[in-house]
Scaffold this active site. Sequence first.
Site, short mmCIF file in Angstrom:
data_model
loop_
_atom_site.label_atom_id
_atom_site.label_comp_id
_atom_site.label_asym_id
_atom_site.label_seq_id
_atom_site.Cartn_x
_atom_site.Cartn_y
_atom_site.Cartn_z
N HIS A 10 -3.32 5.32 -28.33
CA HIS A 10 -3.47 6.49 -27.46
C HIS A 10 -2.74 6.26 -26.13
O HIS A 10 -3.31 6.39 -25.04
CB HIS A 10 -4.95 6.78 -27.20
CG HIS A 10 -5.20 8.24 -26.90
ND1 HIS A 10 -6.41 8.87 -27.14
CD2 HIS A 10 -4.40 9.20 -26.36
CE1 HIS A 10 -6.35 10.14 -26.76
NE2 HIS A 10 -5.13 10.36 -26.29
N GLU A 24 -12.10 6.32 -32.72
CA GLU A 24 -11.26 5.81 -31.64
C GLU A 24 -12.13 5.19 -30.57
O GLU A 24 -13.07 5.84 -30.11
CB GLU A 24 -10.43 6.94 -31.04
CG GLU A 24 -9.39 6.47 -30.04
CD GLU A 24 -8.45 7.57 -29.55
OE1 GLU A 24 -8.32 7.70 -28.32
OE2 GLU A 24 -7.87 8.29 -30.39
N ARG A 68 -5.70 14.84 -31.40
CA ARG A 68 -6.99 14.15 -31.42
C ARG A 68 -7.24 13.65 -32.83
O ARG A 68 -6.84 14.28 -33.81
CB ARG A 68 -8.13 15.08 -30.98
CG ARG A 68 -8.14 15.42 -29.49
CD ARG A 68 -8.49 14.20 -28.63
NE ARG A 68 -8.67 14.53 -27.23
CZ ARG A 68 -7.70 14.51 -26.32
NH1 ARG A 68 -6.47 14.19 -26.69
NH2 ARG A 68 -7.96 14.81 -25.05
#
Length: 307
Positions: free
Chosen positions: A268, A249, A220
């Site tokens: 991602h 993000e 993360r």
Amino acid sequence: MTPVPIALGPHADPQLMEAIATGGGEWAPMADAQALVWAAEPDRFPDELPKSIRWVQLYSAGVEDWFTAGIIARHPGIVFTSAAGAFSATVAEHAFALLLAGVRALPEQLAATSWRQQEFFGKVGTLRGSTVAVLGAGGIGRALIPMLTSVGASVIAVNRSGREVPGAAETLPADRTDEVWDRTDHVVVAAPATARTRHLVGAEQLARLGAHSWVINVARGSLVDTDALVNALRGRAIGGAGLDVTDPEPLPDGHPLWTLPNAIITPHCSNPPSVRPPAFADHVATNVRRFVAGEELLARIDPVAGY
């Protein structure tokens, strides 16, 4: 043996229904079920569950959004499991690709428009003989370690317990992570996102790495201090960074990470939608089989630890 009734929400996916049956369960309405397989977002989760529900299987490997929404705390008598481990192989493959690409200076070579052999001779490195620290040696880390050792790298694994991880040259408990930075060539971040792991990699840690070191994050974005990372990349204090996750993000247009030559950004996508359904179905089938047999479930969420 009578199949155990298990509900699906919010829709009955045929692949998951087959996985439930494979594990020894059968689809049932939620009011009659002993367990619930939930393959949707937290904001669609019901406020209340029938008293018969004893276990909930979630679709995601990372569960910070479920804690933020208060869902797990709202159901203290129910066992929740995540999909941690279900997607480990593809994420580990992506981490390995990012690290190898960085060490071999592939991004700069791919962007080149002229023959700069002598320049790149000085930039291309190797993983052979290097040490790689894997922070968070759970499912992803365990899948990654054989890839690293197959090319001659040595691994320092860091996990919560310090219990030995197969294939690693050394395993350290999380409370000894500080010992890693002066001893490793590269770092792969694969730990869960919790309050304790926020900015696990910050300015102090980056300063202790080498000018050749690459930092890879497939966990993360919050685990890496973005401002500190940008400064380290700009000053060439480290070799580079390969990031499949960022903070913030999505990474905004115009952010310096997009244009730094020693940063590799992927959006991602280490766990693409094309591979998720069959991997999750296998995970569900295994956990249903364990639930039916009264065995310990895979990826049980710890309400205290936060993952």
